[in-house]
Motif scaffolding. Sequence first.
Motif, PDB file in Angstrom:
ATOM      1  N   ARG A  29      -6.519  -2.017   6.739  1.00 38.87           N
ATOM      2  CA  ARG A  29      -7.485  -2.700   6.840  1.00 38.87           C
ATOM      3  C   ARG A  29      -8.121  -3.312   5.490  1.00 38.87           C
ATOM      4  N   ARG A  30      -8.233  -2.266   4.270  1.00 36.38           N
ATOM      5  CA  ARG A  30      -8.830  -2.636   3.025  1.00 36.38           C
ATOM      6  C   ARG A  30      -7.712  -3.715   2.229  1.00 36.38           C
ATOM      7  N   ARG A  31      -6.536  -3.496   2.554  1.00 29.99           N
ATOM      8  CA  ARG A  31      -5.649  -4.538   1.964  1.00 29.99           C
ATOM      9  C   ARG A  31      -5.650  -5.766   2.620  1.00 29.99           C
ATOM     10  N   THR A  60      -2.999  15.725   2.162  1.00 32.39           N
ATOM     11  CA  THR A  60      -2.563  16.992   1.483  1.00 32.39           C
ATOM     12  C   THR A  60      -1.624  17.802   2.615  1.00 32.39           C
ATOM     13  N   LYS A  61      -0.637  18.027   2.151  1.00 38.13           N
ATOM     14  CA  LYS A  61       0.338  18.990   3.228  1.00 38.13           C
ATOM     15  C   LYS A  61      -0.394  20.346   3.178  1.00 38.13           C
ATOM     16  N   PRO A  62      -0.355  21.151   4.400  1.00 31.76           N
ATOM     17  CA  PRO A  62      -0.091  20.374   5.878  1.00 31.76           C
ATOM     18  C   PRO A  62      -1.089  19.542   6.163  1.00 31.76           C
ATOM     19  N   PHE A  63      -0.906  18.222   7.086  1.00 35.92           N
ATOM     20  CA  PHE A  63      -1.902  17.301   7.591  1.00 35.92           C
ATOM     21  C   PHE A  63      -1.950  17.232   8.945  1.00 35.92           C
ATOM     22  N   ASP A  64      -2.978  16.795   9.438  1.00 39.00           N
ATOM     23  CA  ASP A  64      -3.025  16.490  10.754  1.00 39.00           C
ATOM     24  C   ASP A  64      -2.591  15.324  11.083  1.00 39.00           C
ATOM     25  N   PHE A  65      -1.691  15.019  12.147  1.00 41.69           N
ATOM     26  CA  PHE A  65      -1.411  13.496  12.460  1.00 41.69           C
ATOM     27  C   PHE A  65      -2.470  12.689  12.553  1.00 41.69           C
ATOM     28  N   ALA A  66      -3.219  12.862  13.267  1.00 45.22           N
ATOM     29  CA  ALA A  66      -4.368  12.004  13.439  1.00 45.22           C
ATOM     30  C   ALA A  66      -5.073  11.664  12.134  1.00 45.22           C
ATOM     31  N   GLU A  67      -5.205  12.568  11.155  1.00 46.24           N
ATOM     32  CA  GLU A  67      -5.977  12.148   9.835  1.00 46.24           C
ATOM     33  C   GLU A  67      -4.782  11.051   9.307  1.00 46.24           C
ATOM     34  N   LEU A  68      -3.713  11.358   9.054  1.00 44.54           N
ATOM     35  CA  LEU A  68      -2.633  10.484   8.532  1.00 44.54           C
ATOM     36  C   LEU A  68      -2.788   9.196   9.242  1.00 44.54           C
ATOM     37  N   GLU A  69      -2.854   9.138  10.640  1.00 49.15           N
ATOM     38  CA  GLU A  69      -2.964   7.709  11.394  1.00 49.15           C
ATOM     39  C   GLU A  69      -4.238   7.046  10.915  1.00 49.15           C
ATOM     40  N   ALA A  70      -5.232   7.698  10.823  1.00 48.73           N
ATOM     41  CA  ALA A  70      -6.471   7.037  10.234  1.00 48.73           C
ATOM     42  C   ALA A  70      -6.407   6.404   8.841  1.00 48.73           C
ATOM     43  N   ARG A  71      -5.772   7.424   8.013  1.00 51.32           N
ATOM     44  CA  ARG A  71      -5.869   6.983   6.733  1.00 51.32           C
ATOM     45  C   ARG A  71      -4.632   5.662   6.736  1.00 51.32           C
ATOM     46  N   CYS A  72      -3.897   5.643   7.256  1.00 52.69           N
ATOM     47  CA  CYS A  72      -2.839   4.264   7.491  1.00 52.69           C
ATOM     48  C   CYS A  72      -3.715   3.238   7.862  1.00 52.69           C
ATOM     49  N   PRO A 117       0.811  -1.319  -0.005  1.00 51.87           N
ATOM     50  CA  PRO A 117       0.002   0.023  -0.005  1.00 51.87           C
ATOM     51  C   PRO A 117       0.879   1.250  -0.142  1.00 51.87           C
ATOM     52  N   ILE A 118       0.437   2.114  -1.050  1.00 54.18           N
ATOM     53  CA  ILE A 118       1.182   3.525  -0.758  1.00 54.18           C
ATOM     54  C   ILE A 118       0.127   4.766  -0.632  1.00 54.18           C
ATOM     55  N   ILE A 119       0.729   5.583   0.429  1.00 52.06           N
ATOM     56  CA  ILE A 119      -0.188   6.833   0.565  1.00 52.06           C
ATOM     57  C   ILE A 119       0.802   7.972   0.268  1.00 52.06           C
ATOM     58  N   VAL A 120       0.114   8.791  -0.601  1.00 51.70           N
ATOM     59  CA  VAL A 120       0.990   9.870  -1.074  1.00 51.70           C
ATOM     60  C   VAL A 120       0.789  11.139  -0.295  1.00 51.70           C
ATOM     61  N   MET A 121       1.859  11.668   0.182  1.00 52.91           N
ATOM     62  CA  MET A 121       1.863  12.983   0.967  1.00 52.91           C
ATOM     63  C   MET A 121       2.260  13.870  -0.055  1.00 52.91           C
ATOM     64  N   THR A 122       1.285  15.012  -0.354  1.00 53.77           N
ATOM     65  CA  THR A 122       1.424  15.958  -1.408  1.00 53.77           C
ATOM     66  C   THR A 122       0.994  17.287  -0.851  1.00 53.77           C
ATOM     67  N   ALA A 123       1.578  18.306  -1.380  1.00 45.85           N
ATOM     68  CA  ALA A 123       1.114  19.852  -1.313  1.00 45.85           C
ATOM     69  C   ALA A 123      -0.036  20.173  -2.323  1.00 45.85           C
ATOM     70  N   ARG A 124       0.112  19.349  -3.389  1.00 43.17           N
ATOM     71  CA  ARG A 124      -0.693  19.586  -4.548  1.00 43.17           C
ATOM     72  C   ARG A 124      -2.074  19.260  -4.030  1.00 43.17           C
ATOM     73  N   ALA A 125      -2.951  20.190  -3.981  1.00 37.92           N
ATOM     74  CA  ALA A 125      -4.344  20.219  -3.322  1.00 37.92           C
ATOM     75  C   ALA A 125      -5.330  20.161  -4.611  1.00 37.92           C
ATOM     76  N   GLY A 126      -4.910  20.445  -5.598  1.00 39.94           N
ATOM     77  CA  GLY A 126      -5.977  20.203  -7.058  1.00 39.94           C
ATOM     78  C   GLY A 126      -6.760  18.965  -7.146  1.00 39.94           C
ATOM     79  N   VAL A 127      -7.956  18.823  -7.484  1.00 42.52           N
ATOM     80  CA  VAL A 127      -8.614  17.574  -7.732  1.00 42.52           C
ATOM     81  C   VAL A 127      -7.967  16.910  -8.752  1.00 42.52           C
ATOM     82  N   ALA A 128      -7.205  17.516  -9.928  1.00 42.44           N
ATOM     83  CA  ALA A 128      -7.115  16.817 -10.746  1.00 42.44           C
ATOM     84  C   ALA A 128      -5.458  16.039 -10.345  1.00 42.44           C
ATOM     85  N   ASP A 129      -4.756  16.802  -9.421  1.00 40.80           N
ATOM     86  CA  ASP A 129      -3.656  16.148  -8.869  1.00 40.80           C
ATOM     87  C   ASP A 129      -3.962  14.936  -8.088  1.00 40.80           C
TER      88      ASP A 129
END
Length: 221
Positions: free
Chosen positions: A117-119, A100-112, A74-86
Motif C-alpha cells: 500500500r505504501r509503495r 523477526t523469526k519465528p513470526f506469525d503468518f498473519a503478521e507477515l501477511e499484514a506487513r506485506c 519492496p523488500i521485507i527482511v526476515m531475520t532471527a536477529r532481534a536486536g534494535v541495532a540489527d
Amino acid sequence: MRFLMIEDSADLAQSVAERLRLDGHAVDHAGSLADAEDCLSAAPYDLILLDLSLPDGDGRDFLIRQRRARRDVPIIVMTARAGVADRVDVLDLGADDYVTKPFDFAELEARCRAVLRRRGGATQTVQRFAGFTFDPLTAQLVVADETRELRNRELRLLEILLAAPGRIFSKSQLCDRLFSYAESVSDNAIEVYVARLRKKLDGSGARIETVRGMGYRLSTT
C-alpha cells in the motif's frame, strides 16, 4: 502479486509460500543469492522476502546491491536477529520492513499488505473507480450497492489493472504477475480470469478492454 522469497530453509519457504498462495499471490523461491539473481533477471516482482543468512552470502549485501542499482522493488527482511541495532541496520540499508523469526503468518501477511500500500501511494485499503468500490482485504467488490465476492486470482488481477488504469498489460505480463514458475499455466488461463472479472464488474462504469494483439487494459465506459 508475484513475490520472490529468498530463504535457505526449504521447510519455512514452503510454509510461507503455501500461506501466501492462499491469498492468491504467486511465489517463487530462491534458496541462495545466486538463485535470486537468476529469478530477478527473468521476471518482475512486486515484493521480495529476504533472509539474511544465506549459503552464498549475506542478505544485507543483496539489499545494498538492489538499492545501489536503483531497483525499488519492496523488500521485507526476515531475520532471527532481534536486536534494535540489527533492525535499524537493515532499514537504513533500504529495507521497507522486517519481521523477526519465528513470526506469525498473519503478521507477515499484514506487513506485506502495508508495504505494498505504501509503495502504491495508498494509505487506505478501499479503492474506488468508475462506479465500483474494491476492498482487497475483504476480497469484496461493491457495484450498485451489491457486494460481489472475488476469488483470489480475480482479486489479484483487479489489483494489477487498477494500479494503472489505461495501461495495456500483455498476457505474458499478467502471467508473470499472477503465477509462479512452479505453476503450470495454460494459454487461455488469463482469458478465463479476465472473463470472470468482467462479469463481476458488470453494471459499473469500468470495463476490461481487449486491445487486439497487445493485451488488456482497465478503462471506463
